[in-house]
Design a protein around this motif. Structure first.
Motif, mmCIF file in Angstrom:
data_model
loop_
_atom_site.group_PDB
_atom_site.id
_atom_site.type_symbol
_atom_site.label_atom_id
_atom_site.label_comp_id
_atom_site.label_asym_id
_atom_site.label_seq_id
_atom_site.Cartn_x
_atom_site.Cartn_y
_atom_site.Cartn_z
ATOM 1 N N THR A 1 1.469 -3.220 5.476
ATOM 2 C CA THR A 1 0.438 -3.060 6.508
ATOM 3 C C THR A 1 0.555 -1.673 7.146
ATOM 4 N N ASP A 2 -0.498 -1.269 7.859
ATOM 5 C CA ASP A 2 -0.451 -0.010 8.605
ATOM 6 C C ASP A 2 0.668 -0.035 9.635
ATOM 7 N N LYS B 1 5.896 2.084 11.498
ATOM 8 C CA LYS B 1 7.301 1.863 11.892
ATOM 9 C C LYS B 1 8.239 2.688 10.990
ATOM 10 N N GLN B 2 7.963 2.707 9.689
ATOM 11 C CA GLN B 2 8.773 3.507 8.768
ATOM 12 C C GLN B 2 8.639 4.995 9.081
ATOM 13 N N LEU C 1 0.556 10.156 9.492
ATOM 14 C CA LEU C 1 0.631 9.109 8.482
ATOM 15 C C LEU C 1 -0.751 8.914 7.875
ATOM 16 N N TRP C 2 -0.828 9.066 6.564
ATOM 17 C CA TRP C 2 -2.099 8.968 5.846
ATOM 18 C C TRP C 2 -2.027 7.908 4.753
ATOM 19 N N GLN C 3 -3.139 7.248 4.530
ATOM 20 C CA GLN C 3 -3.307 6.386 3.356
ATOM 21 C C GLN C 3 -4.530 6.941 2.644
ATOM 22 N N ALA D 1 0.849 -1.188 0.000
ATOM 23 C CA ALA D 1 0.000 0.000 0.000
ATOM 24 C C ALA D 1 0.888 1.243 0.000
ATOM 25 N N THR D 2 0.353 2.334 -0.509
ATOM 26 C CA THR D 2 1.069 3.601 -0.543
ATOM 27 C C THR D 2 0.540 4.504 0.570
#
Length: 61
Positions: A25-26, A31-32, A46-48, A2-3
């Motif tokens: 995964t979320d 973690k990144q 952090l958004w998807q 996922a981006t």
């Protein structure tokens, strides 16, 4: 994969910079994003797409 988009925001909630992230995964994306914490940016959002995944408080480091 996922981006995601990670935004460094300052104490006034203004975006300082942003980075694209790819993760399966979320949890992996979070973690990144935690690794993006740096002085002067107390929070990482952090958004998807239009979904807020997490707000990371960098001051806790």
């Amino acid at each position: 994969m996922a981006t995601y988009r990670a935004y460094r925001v300052d104490s006034r909630r203004h975006i300082q910079s942003a980075e694209w992230l790819e993760a399966p995964t979320d949890k992996a994306a979070t973690k990144q994003a935690e690794e993006l914490c740096e002085e002067g940016a107390p929070t990482i959002e952090l958004w998807q797409s239009t979904r807020l995944v997490d707000q990371i408080d960098c001051d806790d480091d």
